[in-house]
Design a protein around this motif. Structure first.
Motif, PDB file in Angstrom:
ATOM      1  N   TYR A  39       2.452   2.234  -7.517  1.00  0.00           N
ATOM      2  CA  TYR A  39       1.309   2.784  -6.778  1.00  0.00           C
ATOM      3  C   TYR A  39       1.727   3.355  -5.429  1.00  0.00           C
ATOM      4  CZ  TYR A  39      -2.258   1.289 -10.017  1.00  0.00           C
ATOM      5  OH  TYR A  39      -3.039   1.166 -11.119  1.00  0.00           O
ATOM      6  N   PHE A  45      -2.938   9.274 -12.027  1.00  0.00           N
ATOM      7  CA  PHE A  45      -4.165   9.575 -12.771  1.00  0.00           C
ATOM      8  C   PHE A  45      -4.086  10.878 -13.564  1.00  0.00           C
ATOM      9  CE2 PHE A  45      -5.211   7.031  -9.135  1.00  0.00           C
ATOM     10  CZ  PHE A  45      -5.992   6.033  -9.685  1.00  0.00           C
ATOM     11  N   THR A  53      -9.416   7.056 -15.379  1.00  0.00           N
ATOM     12  CA  THR A  53     -10.420   6.030 -15.084  1.00  0.00           C
ATOM     13  C   THR A  53     -11.808   6.676 -15.135  1.00  0.00           C
ATOM     14  OG1 THR A  53     -10.209   6.506 -12.736  1.00  0.00           O
ATOM     15  CG2 THR A  53      -8.876   4.696 -13.580  1.00  0.00           C
ATOM     16  N   PRO A  55     -14.273   7.238 -12.969  1.00  0.00           N
ATOM     17  CA  PRO A  55     -14.660   8.283 -12.009  1.00  0.00           C
ATOM     18  C   PRO A  55     -13.936   9.604 -12.265  1.00  0.00           C
ATOM     19  CG  PRO A  55     -13.793   6.338 -10.854  1.00  0.00           C
ATOM     20  CD  PRO A  55     -13.697   6.064 -12.308  1.00  0.00           C
ATOM     21  N   GLY A  88      -9.343  -0.444  -3.673  1.00  0.00           N
ATOM     22  CA  GLY A  88      -8.497   0.312  -4.601  1.00  0.00           C
ATOM     23  C   GLY A  88      -9.157   1.606  -5.039  1.00  0.00           C
ATOM     24  N   PRO A  89      -9.425   2.516  -4.100  1.00  0.00           N
ATOM     25  CA  PRO A  89     -10.252   3.692  -4.437  1.00  0.00           C
ATOM     26  C   PRO A  89      -9.530   4.839  -5.164  1.00  0.00           C
ATOM     27  CG  PRO A  89     -10.379   3.129  -2.072  1.00  0.00           C
ATOM     28  CD  PRO A  89      -9.202   2.404  -2.646  1.00  0.00           C
ATOM     29  N   GLY A  90      -8.255   4.652  -5.577  1.00  0.00           N
ATOM     30  CA  GLY A  90      -7.579   5.677  -6.379  1.00  0.00           C
ATOM     31  C   GLY A  90      -7.515   7.010  -5.654  1.00  0.00           C
ATOM     32  N   VAL A 117     -10.220   0.202   1.161  1.00  0.00           N
ATOM     33  CA  VAL A 117      -9.123  -0.771   1.197  1.00  0.00           C
ATOM     34  C   VAL A 117      -8.049  -0.287   0.216  1.00  0.00           C
ATOM     35  CG1 VAL A 117      -8.482  -3.188   0.861  1.00  0.00           C
ATOM     36  CG2 VAL A 117     -10.772  -2.610   1.715  1.00  0.00           C
ATOM     37  N   GLU A 118      -6.921   0.148   0.729  1.00  0.00           N
ATOM     38  CA  GLU A 118      -5.899   0.786  -0.111  1.00  0.00           C
ATOM     39  C   GLU A 118      -4.514   0.484   0.442  1.00  0.00           C
ATOM     40  OE1 GLU A 118      -5.939   2.898  -3.134  1.00  0.00           O
ATOM     41  OE2 GLU A 118      -3.959   2.062  -2.726  1.00  0.00           O
ATOM     42  N   THR A 119      -3.585   0.096  -0.454  1.00  0.00           N
ATOM     43  CA  THR A 119      -2.225  -0.199  -0.002  1.00  0.00           C
ATOM     44  C   THR A 119      -1.272   0.981  -0.218  1.00  0.00           C
ATOM     45  OG1 THR A 119      -1.998  -1.302  -2.133  1.00  0.00           O
ATOM     46  CG2 THR A 119      -2.230  -2.714  -0.218  1.00  0.00           C
ATOM     47  N   SER A 120      -1.628   1.920  -1.092  1.00  0.00           N
ATOM     48  CA  SER A 120      -0.700   3.018  -1.405  1.00  0.00           C
ATOM     49  C   SER A 120      -0.855   4.186  -0.431  1.00  0.00           C
ATOM     50  CB  SER A 120      -0.970   3.503  -2.837  1.00  0.00           C
ATOM     51  OG  SER A 120      -0.539   4.839  -2.982  1.00  0.00           O
ATOM     52  N   LEU A 123      -1.939   7.418  -2.369  1.00  0.00           N
ATOM     53  CA  LEU A 123      -3.351   7.492  -2.780  1.00  0.00           C
ATOM     54  C   LEU A 123      -4.277   7.540  -1.564  1.00  0.00           C
ATOM     55  CD1 LEU A 123      -3.265   5.241  -5.956  1.00  0.00           C
ATOM     56  CD2 LEU A 123      -3.457   7.717  -5.817  1.00  0.00           C
ATOM     57  N   ASN A 155     -13.656  -0.616  -8.848  1.00  0.00           N
ATOM     58  CA  ASN A 155     -13.523  -0.148 -10.227  1.00  0.00           C
ATOM     59  C   ASN A 155     -12.048  -0.156 -10.606  1.00  0.00           C
ATOM     60  OD1 ASN A 155     -14.620   1.140 -12.693  1.00  0.00           O
ATOM     61  ND2 ASN A 155     -13.235   2.790 -12.088  1.00  0.00           N
ATOM     62  N   GLU A 156     -11.743  -0.838 -11.692  1.00  0.00           N
ATOM     63  CA  GLU A 156     -10.347  -0.956 -12.145  1.00  0.00           C
ATOM     64  C   GLU A 156      -9.414  -1.319 -10.993  1.00  0.00           C
ATOM     65  OE1 GLU A 156      -8.353   0.975 -15.256  1.00  0.00           O
ATOM     66  OE2 GLU A 156     -10.055   2.260 -15.663  1.00  0.00           O
ATOM     67  N   PHE A 157      -9.837  -2.251 -10.195  1.00  0.00           N
ATOM     68  CA  PHE A 157      -9.015  -2.738  -9.091  1.00  0.00           C
ATOM     69  C   PHE A 157      -8.377  -4.079  -9.462  1.00  0.00           C
ATOM     70  CE2 PHE A 157      -9.039  -5.598  -5.333  1.00  0.00           C
ATOM     71  CZ  PHE A 157      -7.957  -5.043  -4.667  1.00  0.00           C
ATOM     72  N   LEU A 161      -4.012  -6.132 -10.099  1.00  0.00           N
ATOM     73  CA  LEU A 161      -3.452  -7.196  -9.254  1.00  0.00           C
ATOM     74  C   LEU A 161      -2.534  -8.101 -10.091  1.00  0.00           C
ATOM     75  CD1 LEU A 161      -6.596  -8.160  -7.134  1.00  0.00           C
ATOM     76  CD2 LEU A 161      -4.756  -6.570  -6.562  1.00  0.00           C
TER      77      LEU A 161
HETATM   78  C1  LIG Z   1      -6.121   1.471 -11.472  1.00  0.00           C
HETATM   79  S1  LIG Z   1      -6.278   2.155  -9.869  1.00  0.00           S
HETATM   80  C2  LIG Z   1      -8.034   2.387  -9.802  1.00  0.00           C
HETATM   81  C3  LIG Z   1      -8.431   3.497  -8.897  1.00  0.00           C
HETATM   82  C4  LIG Z   1      -9.900   3.825  -8.749  1.00  0.00           C
HETATM   83  N1  LIG Z   1     -10.710   2.696  -8.411  1.00  0.00           N
HETATM   84  C5  LIG Z   1     -10.448   4.515  -9.969  1.00  0.00           C
HETATM   85  O1  LIG Z   1     -11.315   3.949 -10.625  1.00  0.00           O
HETATM   86  O2  LIG Z   1     -10.028   5.634 -10.261  1.00  0.00           O
HETATM   87  C6  LIG Z   1      -5.964   0.802  -8.765  1.00  0.00           C
HETATM   88  C7  LIG Z   1      -6.122   1.115  -7.304  1.00  0.00           C
HETATM   89  O3  LIG Z   1      -5.942  -0.071  -6.544  1.00  0.00           O
HETATM   90  C8  LIG Z   1      -4.975   0.155  -5.507  1.00  0.00           C
HETATM   91  N2  LIG Z   1      -4.357  -1.147  -5.221  1.00  0.00           N
HETATM   92  C9  LIG Z   1      -3.537  -1.871  -6.012  1.00  0.00           C
HETATM   93  N3  LIG Z   1      -3.253  -3.066  -5.431  1.00  0.00           N
HETATM   94  C10 LIG Z   1      -3.933  -3.100  -4.263  1.00  0.00           C
HETATM   95  C11 LIG Z   1      -4.092  -4.076  -3.232  1.00  0.00           C
HETATM   96  N4  LIG Z   1      -3.481  -5.240  -3.279  1.00  0.00           N
HETATM   97  N5  LIG Z   1      -4.902  -3.780  -2.193  1.00  0.00           N
HETATM   98  C12 LIG Z   1      -5.543  -2.585  -2.128  1.00  0.00           C
HETATM   99  N6  LIG Z   1      -5.436  -1.610  -3.082  1.00  0.00           N
HETATM  100  C13 LIG Z   1      -4.639  -1.873  -4.127  1.00  0.00           C
HETATM  101  C14 LIG Z   1      -4.076   1.209  -6.102  1.00  0.00           C
HETATM  102  O4  LIG Z   1      -3.274   1.853  -5.155  1.00  0.00           O
HETATM  103  C15 LIG Z   1      -5.142   2.123  -6.722  1.00  0.00           C
HETATM  104  O5  LIG Z   1      -5.809   2.895  -5.753  1.00  0.00           O
END
Ligand SMILES: C[S@@+](CC[C@H](N)C(=O)[O-])C[C@H]1O[C@@H](n2cnc3c(N)ncnc32)[C@H](O)[C@@H]1O
Length: 365
Positions: A39, A45, A53, A55, A88-90, A117-120, A123, A155-157, A161
């Protein structure tokens, strides 16, 4: 497996120096390593990526979630201001579409303070351009409550993990770990010592048979803890959409996807998406420990239909040409069809005890 990939190098040196690592550490490094984590370094995507996903399939998804948030805000007593926090807003697509829906309730839109809230870093940049005209704040972890109620969206967050895996072997539970095969130099599974901790899965822990695998996620539990504590302290609601099972069960769900195809989770660290099914019973139990009520999980199809996705599709079709109308119908089927995302994907909401069911979870529409 590319041995000079930064993630493979880091995993190899960790295992060489300290011995086998947990599946949890293997996943965390494979996905989140700042130099080469999946990530951290790429946009996974769409058709050219590894998965898609909801969205990204249709604007209708984010719009329906936005409408749900506006309705929840009214049920909370229309607090001004309130925090709208997405985890995890992708690519930022869901939030962009949700904000369009919020605009139809101007007081709600004006009261919303947007937090992502996003670590990447990759993204995060996509999200900044998706909602460029919005005054949003980015965080690495869930922001502290600053006295304002919050509505959380994920969503799909949770499926992204890390999880731990435990294997029942000769009558005892042992944690699965990752080692290096001395002959091939490839990663391989081995067994360590720890036992599962999940209190909600006590019956499984005792009834499981040799060879059974139990998964649990400290990362999911800790994030739900934080959200539930937040809601208990200052009020709010949450909506989680993910694929997973409603009750704890034995079985392995860890999987890796590259280019929309399954690959072995140990063969492509850093270059494949690693996910596991979300255990919604664990999510509900973590929330209940803070006195927070959970609703559902119900299938994504049933949820979206109850909150009006068919009416939204009908309205979009009115202004569409033939090709666009076909696309609207096809994406509606993908989002709600039982053989597509309608049943495997589930929706769970959180609210304070004593509140009415949130939209989509009550007896009526
Ligand atoms: C499968 S994607 C889903 C993206 C988006 N929600 C969607 O539906 O298209 C997972 C998302 O979570 C973020 N992510 C993963 N681990 C995370 C963490 N520990 N804290 C914050 N974001 C995280 C990824 O970078 C990515 O944006």
């Amino acid at each position: 497996m590319a041995r000079n990939h930064p993630v493979v190098r880091r995993l190899t040196s960790l295992i060489t120096d300290f011995g086998p690592i947990s599946v949890e550490d293997f996943i965390a490094i494979s996905l989140g390593d700042p130099e080469g984590g999946y990530y951290a370094t790429q946009d996974p995507f769409g058709a050219a990526g590894d998965f898609t996903t909801s969205p990204e399939i249709s604007q209708m998804f984010g719009e329906m979630i936005g409408a749900w948030c506006a309705d929840s805000w009214e049920r909370l007593g229309a607090p001004e201001p309130f925090a709208l926090i997405e985890l995890g807003p992708g690519r930022g697509t869901l939030m962009a579409d949700a904000l369009r829906a919020l605009n139809t309730v101007p007081a709600c839109r004006a009261a919303a303070r947007i937090h992502m809230v996003e670590t990447s870093p990759t993204l995060r940049a996509s999200q900044q351009s998706a909602i460029a005209d919005t005054d949003a704040t980015w965080h690495l972890t869930i922001p502290e409550p600053s006295g304002m109620p919050a509505i959380f969206i994920a969503n799909e967050f949770f499926d992204a993990l890390p999880i731990r895996q435990f294997v029942k072997s000769e009558g005892r539970w042992r944690e699965r770990r990752v080692d290096i095969d001395s002959e091939t130099g490839m990663f391989k599974f081995t067994l360590g010592k720890s036992s599962p901790q999940s209190r909600h899965a006590d019956h499984l822990i005792t009834e499981a048979l040799d060879g059974d695998i139990l998964e649990e996620s400290d990362a999911v539990r800790s994030i739900v803890d934080t959200i539930a504590e937040y809601i208990a302290a200052v009020g709010g609601a949450a909506i989680f959409i993910d694929y997973g099972h409603p009750y704890s069960a034995v079985g392995e769900t860890l999987q890796a996807l590259r280019g929309h195809k399954p690959v072995s989770p140990l063969k492509a660290p850093g270059t494949a998406d690693l996910t596991a099914h979300v255990n919604f019973e664990q999510v509900a139990a973590a929330a209940a420990a803070h006195g927070i009520r959970s609703w559902g999980p119900i299938g994504q199809g049933a949820f979206l239909e109850r909150i009006g996705i068919r009416e939204r599709a009908k309205r979009l079709r009115q202004g569409a040409n033939e090709l666009q109308a076909h696309d609207i119908d096809a994406s509606l089927t993908r989002l709600i069809g039982p053989a597509e995302m309608g049943t495997l994907f589930k929706v769970l909401a959180l609210s304070k005890q004593g509140t009415e069911p949130p939209a989509g979870f009550g007896p009526g529409p």
